[in-house]
Design a protein around this motif. Structure first.
Motif, PDB file in Angstrom:
ATOM      1  N   LYS A  54      13.426  19.026  41.203  1.00 60.75           N
ATOM      2  CA  LYS A  54      14.630  19.851  41.262  1.00 60.75           C
ATOM      3  C   LYS A  54      15.531  19.469  40.102  1.00 60.75           C
ATOM      4  O   LYS A  54      15.935  18.308  39.970  1.00 60.75           O
ATOM      5  CB  LYS A  54      15.364  19.653  42.583  1.00 60.75           C
ATOM      6  CG  LYS A  54      16.601  20.534  42.723  1.00 60.75           C
ATOM      7  CD  LYS A  54      17.277  20.340  44.062  1.00 60.75           C
ATOM      8  CE  LYS A  54      18.493  21.258  44.152  1.00 60.75           C
ATOM      9  NZ  LYS A  54      19.237  20.998  45.400  1.00 60.75           N
ATOM     10  N   LYS A  55      15.841  20.445  39.252  1.00 59.62           N
ATOM     11  CA  LYS A  55      16.727  20.189  38.119  1.00 59.62           C
ATOM     12  C   LYS A  55      18.166  20.172  38.630  1.00 59.62           C
ATOM     13  O   LYS A  55      18.703  21.205  39.042  1.00 59.62           O
ATOM     14  CB  LYS A  55      16.558  21.255  37.038  1.00 59.62           C
ATOM     15  CG  LYS A  55      17.361  20.949  35.792  1.00 59.62           C
ATOM     16  CD  LYS A  55      17.019  21.890  34.671  1.00 59.62           C
ATOM     17  CE  LYS A  55      17.726  21.468  33.401  1.00 59.62           C
ATOM     18  NZ  LYS A  55      17.233  22.210  32.239  1.00 59.62           N
ATOM     19  N   THR A  56      18.762  18.994  38.630  1.00 57.51           N
ATOM     20  CA  THR A  56      20.114  18.808  39.121  1.00 57.51           C
ATOM     21  C   THR A  56      20.627  17.459  38.656  1.00 57.51           C
ATOM     22  O   THR A  56      19.844  16.557  38.367  1.00 57.51           O
ATOM     23  CB  THR A  56      20.175  18.891  40.664  1.00 57.51           C
ATOM     24  OG1 THR A  56      21.529  18.745  41.091  1.00 57.51           O
ATOM     25  CG2 THR A  56      19.326  17.816  41.329  1.00 57.51           C
TER      26      THR A  56
ATOM     27  N   ARG B 140      22.672  10.590  30.245  1.00 55.87           N
ATOM     28  CA  ARG B 140      22.610  11.542  31.354  1.00 55.87           C
ATOM     29  C   ARG B 140      23.306  10.884  32.540  1.00 55.87           C
ATOM     30  O   ARG B 140      23.011   9.745  32.891  1.00 55.87           O
ATOM     31  CB  ARG B 140      21.155  11.854  31.699  1.00 55.87           C
ATOM     32  CG  ARG B 140      20.922  12.672  32.941  1.00 55.87           C
ATOM     33  CD  ARG B 140      21.471  14.065  32.954  1.00 55.87           C
ATOM     34  NE  ARG B 140      21.015  14.869  31.844  1.00 55.87           N
ATOM     35  CZ  ARG B 140      21.541  16.059  31.539  1.00 55.87           C
ATOM     36  NH1 ARG B 140      22.523  16.547  32.253  1.00 55.87           N
ATOM     37  NH2 ARG B 140      21.083  16.751  30.517  1.00 55.87           N
ATOM     38  N   VAL B 141      24.246  11.605  33.149  1.00 56.32           N
ATOM     39  CA  VAL B 141      24.976  11.094  34.322  1.00 56.32           C
ATOM     40  C   VAL B 141      24.448  11.798  35.564  1.00 56.32           C
ATOM     41  O   VAL B 141      24.352  13.029  35.598  1.00 56.32           O
ATOM     42  CB  VAL B 141      26.498  11.325  34.173  1.00 56.32           C
ATOM     43  CG1 VAL B 141      27.225  10.888  35.442  1.00 56.32           C
ATOM     44  CG2 VAL B 141      27.037  10.574  32.963  1.00 56.32           C
ATOM     45  N   PHE B 142      24.083  10.999  36.562  1.00 62.41           N
ATOM     46  CA  PHE B 142      23.671  11.513  37.855  1.00 62.41           C
ATOM     47  C   PHE B 142      24.759  11.176  38.857  1.00 62.41           C
ATOM     48  O   PHE B 142      25.257  10.050  38.889  1.00 62.41           O
ATOM     49  CB  PHE B 142      22.344  10.873  38.304  1.00 62.41           C
ATOM     50  CG  PHE B 142      21.187  11.276  37.425  1.00 62.41           C
ATOM     51  CD1 PHE B 142      20.502  12.466  37.673  1.00 62.41           C
ATOM     52  CD2 PHE B 142      20.785  10.483  36.371  1.00 62.41           C
ATOM     53  CE1 PHE B 142      19.443  12.841  36.851  1.00 62.41           C
ATOM     54  CE2 PHE B 142      19.738  10.855  35.555  1.00 62.41           C
ATOM     55  CZ  PHE B 142      19.050  12.040  35.795  1.00 62.41           C
TER      56      PHE B 142
ATOM     57  N   GLY C   8      16.583  15.426  36.684  1.00 62.38           N
ATOM     58  CA  GLY C   8      16.872  15.761  38.070  1.00 62.38           C
ATOM     59  C   GLY C   8      16.178  14.855  39.063  1.00 62.38           C
ATOM     60  O   GLY C   8      15.836  13.704  38.757  1.00 62.38           O
ATOM     61  N   ILE C   9      15.970  15.394  40.246  1.00 61.36           N
ATOM     62  CA  ILE C   9      15.294  14.664  41.317  1.00 61.36           C
ATOM     63  C   ILE C   9      13.809  14.625  40.971  1.00 61.36           C
ATOM     64  O   ILE C   9      13.220  15.637  40.595  1.00 61.36           O
ATOM     65  CB  ILE C   9      15.539  15.329  42.678  1.00 61.36           C
ATOM     66  CG1 ILE C   9      17.045  15.282  42.999  1.00 61.36           C
ATOM     67  CG2 ILE C   9      14.725  14.656  43.780  1.00 61.36           C
ATOM     68  CD1 ILE C   9      17.452  16.076  44.216  1.00 61.36           C
TER      69      ILE C   9
ATOM     70  N   PHE D 180      15.302   9.742  40.694  1.00 56.10           N
ATOM     71  CA  PHE D 180      15.938  10.670  39.775  1.00 56.10           C
ATOM     72  C   PHE D 180      15.800  10.125  38.359  1.00 56.10           C
ATOM     73  O   PHE D 180      15.656   8.926  38.154  1.00 56.10           O
ATOM     74  CB  PHE D 180      17.412  10.884  40.135  1.00 56.10           C
ATOM     75  CG  PHE D 180      18.193   9.611  40.327  1.00 56.10           C
ATOM     76  CD1 PHE D 180      18.964   9.090  39.299  1.00 56.10           C
ATOM     77  CD2 PHE D 180      18.161   8.927  41.532  1.00 56.10           C
ATOM     78  CE1 PHE D 180      19.686   7.916  39.466  1.00 56.10           C
ATOM     79  CE2 PHE D 180      18.873   7.749  41.715  1.00 56.10           C
ATOM     80  CZ  PHE D 180      19.642   7.239  40.671  1.00 56.10           C
ATOM     81  N   GLY D 181      15.787  11.033  37.404  1.00 54.04           N
ATOM     82  CA  GLY D 181      15.633  10.588  36.030  1.00 54.04           C
ATOM     83  C   GLY D 181      15.421  11.743  35.086  1.00 54.04           C
ATOM     84  O   GLY D 181      15.744  12.889  35.409  1.00 54.04           O
TER      85      GLY D 181
END
Length: 168
Positions: A71-73, A163-165, A37-38, A84-85
């Motif tokens: 923030k998990k997102t 993982r796709v952000f 997340g963030i 993010f990561g």
């Protein structure tokens, strides 16, 4: 005297072989994603400190300290200094350093310092059995790209995580 030299040599070889990961297979080492997340992170070292084995094209890669997911997102606002990561761990029988490839794929081809590229990929050393992190920080105008950013992690050239952000 020759016996002492021989014993020292054998001890040295045993120490070196115990710390080497060349005999480990992808079956011996397992990947676990802990969080994503963030992120909030502080840089403690850069590729010029020898942390990065194969740095990517004109992109500074840094070792992080005090990394935390705030923030998990998978949705991230596209703005300067956005971080993010993921947090992850490689598990193995023994704790040792292994070489891992990190790849970031942009939503489209970018241009920086006259060079065009669609992704960056670099090799870094990570410990087994100890949490690690990999994150991206938007620090330059060319990185302000909305769309799907993909982070891939490889061990021994085998893809172990994606993982796709979504940057909006």
């Amino acid at each position: 005297m020759k016996l002492i030299a021989l014993l020292i040599s054998i001890s040295f070889l045993n120490i070196c072989s115990a710390q080497s990961n060349t005999n480990l297979t992808t079956e011996d080492v397992k990947f676990v994603e802990l969080n994503y997340g963030i992120a909030n992170a502080t840089r403690i070292a850069s590729d010029s400190d020898g942390v990065i084995v194969k740095p990517a094209v004109d992109v500074s890669n840094n070792m992080l300290s005090q990394f935390e997911i705030v923030k998990k997102t998978d949705s991230v606002e596209t703005k300067m200094k956005a971080k993010f990561g993921i947090e992850y761990m490689f598990t193995a029988k023994d704790t040792m350093d292994i070489y891992v490839d990190i790849e970031w794929i942009y939503p489209k081809t970018v241009k920086n310092n006259g060079k065009k590229f669609k992704s960056i990929r670099y090799t870094t050393k990570r410990p087994t059995n100890i949490p690690s992190a990999s994150s991206y920080s938007i620090d330059d105008d060319f990185e302000l790209i909305k769309g799907n950013w993909t982070e891939n992690i490889y061990y021994q050239d085998k893809l172990v995580d994606t993982r796709v952000f979504i940057l909006y």
